[in-house]
Design a protein around this motif. Structure first.
Motif, PDB file in Angstrom:
ATOM      1  N   LYS A  72      12.167  -0.383  15.161  1.00  0.00           N
ATOM      2  CA  LYS A  72      11.329  -1.534  15.502  1.00  0.00           C
ATOM      3  C   LYS A  72      10.009  -1.499  14.738  1.00  0.00           C
ATOM      4  CE  LYS A  72      11.202  -2.653  19.805  1.00  0.00           C
ATOM      5  NZ  LYS A  72      10.866  -2.674  21.256  1.00  0.00           N
ATOM      6  N   LEU A  73       9.367  -0.319  14.688  1.00  0.00           N
ATOM      7  CA  LEU A  73       8.106  -0.211  13.956  1.00  0.00           C
ATOM      8  C   LEU A  73       8.323  -0.451  12.467  1.00  0.00           C
ATOM      9  CD1 LEU A  73       5.120   0.432  13.795  1.00  0.00           C
ATOM     10  CD2 LEU A  73       5.700   2.873  13.753  1.00  0.00           C
ATOM     11  N   ARG A  74       9.431   0.041  11.947  1.00  0.00           N
ATOM     12  CA  ARG A  74       9.728  -0.177  10.526  1.00  0.00           C
ATOM     13  C   ARG A  74       9.856  -1.662  10.227  1.00  0.00           C
ATOM     14  NH1 ARG A  74      14.542  -0.012   7.258  1.00  0.00           N
ATOM     15  NH2 ARG A  74      14.095   0.867   5.184  1.00  0.00           N
ATOM     16  N   ALA A  75      10.495  -2.416  11.138  1.00  0.00           N
ATOM     17  CA  ALA A  75      10.627  -3.866  10.935  1.00  0.00           C
ATOM     18  C   ALA A  75       9.261  -4.557  10.981  1.00  0.00           C
ATOM     19  CB  ALA A  75      11.556  -4.453  11.998  1.00  0.00           C
ATOM     20  N   TRP A  76       8.396  -4.109  11.904  1.00  0.00           N
ATOM     21  CA  TRP A  76       7.062  -4.720  11.972  1.00  0.00           C
ATOM     22  C   TRP A  76       6.266  -4.421  10.718  1.00  0.00           C
ATOM     23  CZ3 TRP A  76       6.302  -8.583  14.793  1.00  0.00           C
ATOM     24  CH2 TRP A  76       6.797  -8.689  16.091  1.00  0.00           C
ATOM     25  N   LEU A  77       6.368  -3.216  10.181  1.00  0.00           N
ATOM     26  CA  LEU A  77       5.638  -2.879   8.969  1.00  0.00           C
ATOM     27  C   LEU A  77       6.141  -3.685   7.774  1.00  0.00           C
ATOM     28  CD1 LEU A  77       5.299   0.999   9.330  1.00  0.00           C
ATOM     29  CD2 LEU A  77       3.541  -0.734   9.684  1.00  0.00           C
ATOM     30  N   ARG A  78       7.435  -3.874   7.696  1.00  0.00           N
ATOM     31  CA  ARG A  78       7.976  -4.694   6.608  1.00  0.00           C
ATOM     32  C   ARG A  78       7.516  -6.146   6.737  1.00  0.00           C
ATOM     33  NH1 ARG A  78      12.340  -2.602   3.714  1.00  0.00           N
ATOM     34  NH2 ARG A  78      13.150  -4.707   3.419  1.00  0.00           N
ATOM     35  N   ALA A  79       7.300  -6.596   7.984  1.00  0.00           N
ATOM     36  CA  ALA A  79       6.846  -7.982   8.178  1.00  0.00           C
ATOM     37  C   ALA A  79       5.399  -8.180   7.755  1.00  0.00           C
ATOM     38  CB  ALA A  79       7.014  -8.382   9.648  1.00  0.00           C
ATOM     39  N   THR A  80       4.632  -7.085   7.704  1.00  0.00           N
ATOM     40  CA  THR A  80       3.228  -7.221   7.290  1.00  0.00           C
ATOM     41  C   THR A  80       3.064  -7.352   5.788  1.00  0.00           C
ATOM     42  OG1 THR A  80       2.957  -4.813   7.164  1.00  0.00           O
ATOM     43  CG2 THR A  80       2.481  -5.879   9.279  1.00  0.00           C
ATOM     44  N   VAL A  81       4.116  -7.057   5.024  1.00  0.00           N
ATOM     45  CA  VAL A  81       4.034  -7.144   3.569  1.00  0.00           C
ATOM     46  C   VAL A  81       4.170  -8.603   3.167  1.00  0.00           C
ATOM     47  CG1 VAL A  81       5.057  -6.436   1.389  1.00  0.00           C
ATOM     48  CG2 VAL A  81       4.984  -4.841   3.313  1.00  0.00           C
ATOM     49  N   GLN A  82       3.189  -9.113   2.469  1.00  0.00           N
ATOM     50  CA  GLN A  82       3.182 -10.499   2.028  1.00  0.00           C
ATOM     51  C   GLN A  82       3.361 -10.566   0.524  1.00  0.00           C
ATOM     52  OE1 GLN A  82      -0.453 -12.225   3.393  1.00  0.00           O
ATOM     53  NE2 GLN A  82       0.027 -11.989   5.550  1.00  0.00           N
ATOM     54  N   GLN A  83       3.919 -11.702   0.082  1.00  0.00           N
ATOM     55  CA  GLN A  83       4.113 -11.898  -1.350  1.00  0.00           C
ATOM     56  C   GLN A  83       2.757 -12.036  -2.030  1.00  0.00           C
ATOM     57  OE1 GLN A  83       7.060 -11.758  -2.729  1.00  0.00           O
ATOM     58  NE2 GLN A  83       6.431 -12.165  -4.836  1.00  0.00           N
ATOM     59  N   PRO A  91       0.830  -1.209   0.000  1.00  0.00           N
ATOM     60  CA  PRO A  91       0.000   0.000   0.000  1.00  0.00           C
ATOM     61  C   PRO A  91       0.860   1.253   0.000  1.00  0.00           C
ATOM     62  CG  PRO A  91      -0.842  -1.605   1.571  1.00  0.00           C
ATOM     63  CD  PRO A  91       0.471  -2.127   1.084  1.00  0.00           C
ATOM     64  N   ALA A  92       0.352   2.265  -0.668  1.00  0.00           N
ATOM     65  CA  ALA A  92       1.145   3.496  -0.823  1.00  0.00           C
ATOM     66  C   ALA A  92       1.417   4.152   0.522  1.00  0.00           C
ATOM     67  CB  ALA A  92       0.413   4.461  -1.762  1.00  0.00           C
ATOM     68  N   ASP A  93       0.417   4.190   1.419  1.00  0.00           N
ATOM     69  CA  ASP A  93       0.640   4.854   2.703  1.00  0.00           C
ATOM     70  C   ASP A  93       1.652   4.097   3.548  1.00  0.00           C
ATOM     71  OD1 ASP A  93      -0.985   2.692   2.964  1.00  0.00           O
ATOM     72  OD2 ASP A  93      -2.533   3.684   4.159  1.00  0.00           O
ATOM     73  N   VAL A  94       1.646   2.747   3.466  1.00  0.00           N
ATOM     74  CA  VAL A  94       2.634   1.967   4.219  1.00  0.00           C
ATOM     75  C   VAL A  94       4.024   2.160   3.632  1.00  0.00           C
ATOM     76  CG1 VAL A  94       3.292  -0.376   4.909  1.00  0.00           C
ATOM     77  CG2 VAL A  94       0.881   0.291   4.912  1.00  0.00           C
ATOM     78  N   ARG A  95       4.125   2.210   2.298  1.00  0.00           N
ATOM     79  CA  ARG A  95       5.431   2.429   1.669  1.00  0.00           C
ATOM     80  C   ARG A  95       5.998   3.787   2.072  1.00  0.00           C
ATOM     81  NH1 ARG A  95       3.852   2.674  -3.109  1.00  0.00           N
ATOM     82  NH2 ARG A  95       3.898   0.430  -3.613  1.00  0.00           N
ATOM     83  N   GLU A  96       5.143   4.796   2.070  1.00  0.00           N
ATOM     84  CA  GLU A  96       5.599   6.139   2.451  1.00  0.00           C
ATOM     85  C   GLU A  96       6.014   6.187   3.912  1.00  0.00           C
ATOM     86  OE1 GLU A  96       3.867  10.752   2.421  1.00  0.00           O
ATOM     87  OE2 GLU A  96       2.618   9.038   1.797  1.00  0.00           O
ATOM     88  N   LEU A  97       5.277   5.454   4.778  1.00  0.00           N
ATOM     89  CA  LEU A  97       5.618   5.461   6.199  1.00  0.00           C
ATOM     90  C   LEU A  97       6.929   4.731   6.458  1.00  0.00           C
ATOM     91  CD1 LEU A  97       4.938   6.081   9.122  1.00  0.00           C
ATOM     92  CD2 LEU A  97       3.481   4.039   9.165  1.00  0.00           C
ATOM     93  N   VAL A  98       7.162   3.609   5.760  1.00  0.00           N
ATOM     94  CA  VAL A  98       8.419   2.875   5.949  1.00  0.00           C
ATOM     95  C   VAL A  98       9.604   3.734   5.541  1.00  0.00           C
ATOM     96  CG1 VAL A  98       9.743   0.894   5.128  1.00  0.00           C
ATOM     97  CG2 VAL A  98       7.351   0.601   5.756  1.00  0.00           C
ATOM     98  N   LEU A  99       9.473   4.467   4.444  1.00  0.00           N
ATOM     99  CA  LEU A  99      10.563   5.351   4.016  1.00  0.00           C
ATOM    100  C   LEU A  99      10.787   6.477   5.012  1.00  0.00           C
ATOM    101  CD1 LEU A  99       9.791   5.576   0.181  1.00  0.00           C
ATOM    102  CD2 LEU A  99      11.543   4.203   1.332  1.00  0.00           C
ATOM    103  N   ALA A 100       9.702   7.008   5.586  1.00  0.00           N
ATOM    104  CA  ALA A 100       9.850   8.104   6.551  1.00  0.00           C
ATOM    105  C   ALA A 100      10.458   7.622   7.858  1.00  0.00           C
ATOM    106  CB  ALA A 100       8.487   8.746   6.804  1.00  0.00           C
ATOM    107  N   LEU A 101      10.167   6.383   8.262  1.00  0.00           N
ATOM    108  CA  LEU A 101      10.728   5.855   9.511  1.00  0.00           C
ATOM    109  C   LEU A 101      12.218   5.591   9.405  1.00  0.00           C
ATOM    110  CD1 LEU A 101       7.896   3.357  10.553  1.00  0.00           C
ATOM    111  CD2 LEU A 101       8.514   5.471  11.721  1.00  0.00           C
TER     112      LEU A 101
END
Length: 689
Positions: A653-664, A596-606
């Motif tokens: 830590k939050l960035r790692a959790w968000l990356r873990a929510t991304v599924q193939q 999702p675009a909002d998650v991608r933007e948040l991961v980059l900002a974190l």
């Protein structure tokens, strides 16, 4: 006459005493439920809340005593009216003349008979004889006992339903009061009534509660704000409470003490667990002559089982003439409402089974949830073998059509046995001819069954393809320049037949039985071709047994399911109106967004120390809510709250959790919008046809 009357009165008195001794148990036993209820009340079984007092058992005891008085008057009247007939039936010495003891006879012969009775009445009517008459006339009456037990059980159930497990508990102790005063919040948890779990009250703490419980945070002295892990904020004014329905595990904290988090773990209501220990196989074939079958069923639930039933379907008949009979039996309840078990040796006559029948059964159970969870076991089969009579093997498979000149496996066995018996008297030529003839019959039958496994070849030839059988064995159409083929060897020299494993619609078990029958037929045919009819008999019998097993497997029971189409609007038919009609062409699917675009933007900002996007906490909480593991989801929610509190190291830590929510994402196959045929290309002017 007066002497006779006085003597009969004494007999009535003795008879009444014998009846009272006989009926005393029927009068006193119904008092036991009232006594048990009174003892429970005195012992405080229903807690300090007096939902029941001694008035209930006293009223019940009074009702029992009133019934005992009425029953005594009833038997007193019966003795007065029916004593002479009782004596005539039970005492042969009175010669059916006991009525003369109550009234003086009018004839001299009657007076003589009365004197004879008075002479022998003392010996004939002893206490043992009267006790036997009382035992015969007055039996134990269980109806008052049953009514008293039902009344006591109803009072007990009422007290249990309104007892301390549903009442508000007593206030917390001094230590808990001090903790509540320090935190400024009291925590209350009220599980759903059907769980029968007691409510709790106390200072802020970690909780383990059932699903759909009510959780209340009550502010003691000042207003309080409760922050939940999913982003909700609950406001509780002083002296009032904020309420939340527990649907999923979560953590919370008070804004007054933001450094302290508490976890509320929610236990979901599980569906009933159904286990069938006997029979231990999905299809059980009973032994010939069996009279009973063992059934062991157990059902368990975390709170209570409301209904558990055994559904049985009896199948009888063969071919297209099969009748199904349904029956439903409830599983008996036990003292523990969370468990039900049934271990019974069923008599086949009780089930209505006869040789050749099949019984299909499964267990269905539901719990006491507001929306009940229903569980159902797999379907088990009890098969009772039929009598070994003459049968046509053509019914082994429903789709098989057998020509008239095709001999059955049983006929082949009969012919082989006759050949073995006649072989000493036959010459070599005739023995060979008869053995070859039986082998030919066995080959035809084997080919008939082999077609269901995709077989087309024979051990001894005779089935080669001809020129007009529809197969092309090479030719000009497949040759290239110089007489060589195009490279497709299977198309030039092979046959494009279906594979054996994919040429049938039968299940693997039926295929295995078919293979066993064909292997036995192969062995029998080889022995017959070798002019050895006696060694051919064992594989022939083996093939017959496999065919019989196929006959039993032809009856397939399926639960009835049907599609109920919507009602047709008659006013719309044959009008030609197409407004609102949907196209039959399915819209082409599009690939889902990988991240999702909002998650991608948040991961980059974190990844840096800059400002985070607007509404980032909402996007983060929605992302971590997709984590399946409960502990990991709570940790991810805590990381979101830590970042919201301004913790810079928590960003990683939050960035790692968000990356873990991304599924193939799943692979999406896209079809062509149209077929690229030579005619279509010519029509578009892209080539010649």
């Amino acid at each position: 006459m007066p002497a006779a009357a006085d003597h009969l009165a004494s007999v009535r008195q003795r008879m009444l005493q014998a009846l009272i001794r006989r009926r005393i148990a029927s009068w006193l036993v119904p008092l036991l439920p009232a006594a048990s209820l009174a003892a429970a009340i005195v012992a405080g079984a229903f807690g300090t809340a007096k939902t029941l007092t001694l008035t209930a058992p006293l009223v019940l005891a009074a009702a029992v005593m009133l019934w005992a008085a009425i029953d005594l008057a009833f038997w007193r009247r019966r003795v007065e009216e029916q004593l002479p007939s009782w004596l005539n039936d039970a005492v042969p010495e009175l010669e059916d003349s006991s009525a003369m003891l109550a009234a003086a006879p009018n004839t001299p012969l009657g007076g003589l008979q009365r004197n004879r009775l008075l002479a022998r009445i003392e010996q004939a009517l002893d206490d043992e004889r009267l006790r036997g008459i009382a035992n015969q006339k007055a039996r134990f009456n269980a109806i008052p006992l049953a009514l008293a037990a039902v009344a006591a059980a109803a009072a007990w159930a009422y007290a249990a339903a309104h007892g301390p497990q549903y009442a508000s508990p007593a206030g917390p102790g001094p230590a808990a009061q001090a903790a509540i005063a320090a935190a400024g919040i009291s925590l209350h948890a009220e599980p759903p009534p059907y769980t029968r779990v007691k409510p709790s009250e106390g200072a802020p703490r970690d909780l383990q509660i059932p699903q759909h419980s009510k959780v209340r945070w009550c502010a003691v002295n000042a207003d309080a704000t409760i922050e939940l892990g999913d982003g909700q904020n609950l406001q509780a004014a002083a002296g009032r409470c904020a309420e939340w329905i527990a649907s999923d595990s979560i953590f919370w904290r008070s804004r007054h003490n933001a450094s302290q988090r508490y976890t509320i773990r929610v236990t979901p209501d599980q569906a009933p667990q159904v286990a069938i220990a006997a029979p231990n196989e999905s299809v059980s074939v009973l032994k010939p002559g069996a009279q009973s079958a063992q059934l062991n069923v157990s059902v368990g639930d975390d709170y209570a089982i409301v209904k558990a039933t055994l559904h049985m379907t009896l199948a009888r008949g063969s071919g297209e003439n099969i009748r199904f009979t349904d029956k439903e039996a409830p599983l008996p309840a036990s003292s523990d409402p969370r468990k039900r078990s049934w271990n019974k040796q069923w008599m086949l006559k009780e089930l209505g089974m006869e040789p050749g029948d099949e019984l299909y059964f499964f267990v269905r159970a539901s719990d006491n949830a507001p929306v009940p969870h229903v569980s159902q076991s797999p379907t088990y089969t009890l098969r009772m073998p039929g009598q070994q009579g003459e049968a046509l093997e053509s019914t082994a498979l429903p789709s098989m059509v057998k020509p008239e000149n095709l001999r059955s496996q049983r006929q082949i066995i009969i012919d082989t046995e006759q050949l073995v018996a006649d072989s000493p008297r036959l010459d070599a030529a005739e023995l060979r001819a008869r053995s070859e003839k039986i082998a030919g019959d066995q080959s035809k039958l084997r080919l008939r069954y082999g077609q269901f496994l995709g077989e087309e070849s024979s051990l001894f030839g005779g089935e080669e393809h001809g020129d007009g059988d529809g197969h092309e064995h090479g030719g000009a159409g497949t040759q290239g320049p110089g007489g060589f083929g195009t490279g497709n060897i299977s198309a030039q020299f092979g046959h494009a037949h279906d594979q054996e494993g994919n040429a049938t619609i039968f299940d693997p078990a039926t295929k295995e039985v078919l293979r066993r029958a064909l292997r036995a037929m192969w062995d029998a045919e080889k022995q017959l071709r070798a002019i050895a009819p006696k060694p051919a008999l064992p594989p022939e019998y083996k093939a017959l047994g496999a065919i019989k097993e196929l006959q039993q497997a032809e009856r397939v029971y399926l639960h009835r399911t049907a599609f109920v189409p919507p009602a047709i609007k008659e006013e719309k038919r044959m009008t030609g109106e197409i407004n609102g009609a949907a196209s039959y062409r399915r819209a082409q699917g599009t690939a889902n967004e990988f991240v999702p675009a909002d998650v991608r933007e948040l991961v980059l900002a974190l990844d840096g120390d800059g400002a985070l996007p607007s509404l980032w906490s909402k996007a983060a909480r929605e992302a971590v809510a997709r984590i399946k593991d409960e502990d990991q989801r709570l940790s991810a929610q805590a990381a979101v709250q830590d970042v919201a509190d301004g913790c810079q190291p928590c960003r990683a830590k939050l960035r790692a959790w968000l990356r873990a929510t991304v599924q193939q994402p799943a692979v999406l196959l896209q079809a062509r919008p149209q077929a690229q045929t030579r005619f279509g290309q010519a029509l578009q002017g892209k080539g010649a046809p």
